[in-house]
Scaffold this active site. Structure first.
Site, PDB file in Angstrom:
ATOM      1  N   ASP A 146      -1.811  -6.038  10.632  1.00 44.75           N
ATOM      2  CA  ASP A 146      -2.030  -6.065   9.199  1.00 44.75           C
ATOM      3  C   ASP A 146      -0.650  -6.265   8.557  1.00 44.75           C
ATOM      4  OD1 ASP A 146      -3.433  -5.633   6.699  1.00 44.75           O
ATOM      5  OD2 ASP A 146      -2.486  -3.665   6.655  1.00 44.75           O
TER       6      ASP A 146
ATOM      7  N   ASP B 251       0.367  -5.600   4.581  1.00 44.25           N
ATOM      8  CA  ASP B 251       0.800  -4.690   3.523  1.00 44.25           C
ATOM      9  C   ASP B 251       0.716  -3.234   3.954  1.00 44.25           C
ATOM     10  OD1 ASP B 251       1.210  -6.860   1.743  1.00 44.25           O
ATOM     11  OD2 ASP B 251      -0.956  -6.937   1.399  1.00 44.25           O
TER      12      ASP B 251
END
Length: 224
Positions: free
Chosen positions: A8, A10
């Site tokens: 991922d 952020d």
């Protein structure tokens, strides 16, 4: 390739939310009306943190904002955004983690719910070739139309997009000996539950609780 490494973006590789910070950048540079945009952006960000965000509704808002500008102007703005916001935020431990998997010969990808316009230069900054992200529609001149192409890439959508991407590469998911996914959010539990080696990375409270109950490792990249 024997192993798969998915990240991922952020709050996982970045200690910030690139989508939210892009909005703040637009406000700071005067590209959008501060009051109107900040009210909407803050509301969507709060929904994301609470796990109640409608991803399509948000993407239509974000892509609609991008569609106001010609592509050449957008690209210049993003270059400034990378210089002022993204590169200073990247921590060495995050770079090292991605590089370690690359050096091991793993197939590395970033998979994010944030749209590709914002995240593609960030993936390049990490040296990651493969990016799975929400895809904005463009016209014949490369300008963004404000519409989303295909399905969103959040929650269970990450699982669907991951399989489609691997099928395109001719490397089905079950052919990998080990599969890793690093994420900070409980919204990513669907994909974390699929891989052989889930890693709760800088996890929020909900993911910390879930990961601890299942014995998943916890990794903190931004403590120093």
């Amino acid at each position: 390739m024997k192993n798969l490494a998915l990240f991922d973006l952020d709050h996982t590789l970045l200690p910030i939310d690139s989508d939210y910070e892009w909005g703040e950048f637009l406000v700071r540079t005067g590209a959008v009306d501060e009051g109107e945009f900040r009210r909407a952006n803050d509301a969507f960000f709060a929904q994301y943190q609470a796990g109640t965000l409608d991803p399509v509704e948000y993407l239509e808002f974000a892509l609609g904002t991008l569609a106001r500008f010609p592509r050449r102007e957008l690209d210049a703005m993003h270059g400034q955004f990378m210089h002022e916001v993204i590169r200073p935020a990247i921590r060495p431990r995050a770079r090292e983690l991605v590089q370690r998997h690359a050096d091991q010969g793993d197939l590395v990808a970033i998979i994010t719910a944030t749209n590709r316009f914002i995240t593609e230069p960030i993936a390049r900054e990490f040296g990651v070739e493969h990016l799975i992200a929400a895809m904005p529609e463009t016209d014949a001149h490369g300008n963004l139309t404000g519409k989303l192409l295909g399905a969103h890439t959040s929650g269970p959508g990450k699982v669907t997009h991951m399989h489609a991407w691997l099928d395109q590469l001719g490397q089905p998911f079950d052919a990998f000996e080990r599969s890793h996914f690093y994420s900070d959010s409980h919204n990513d539990i669907p994909l974390l539950s699929v891989v052989s080696h889930p890693v709760a990375t800088n996890p929020n409270a909900a993911l910390t609780k879930h990961a601890t109950a299942l014995g998943w490792p916890l990794l903190h990249l931004f403590n120093d």
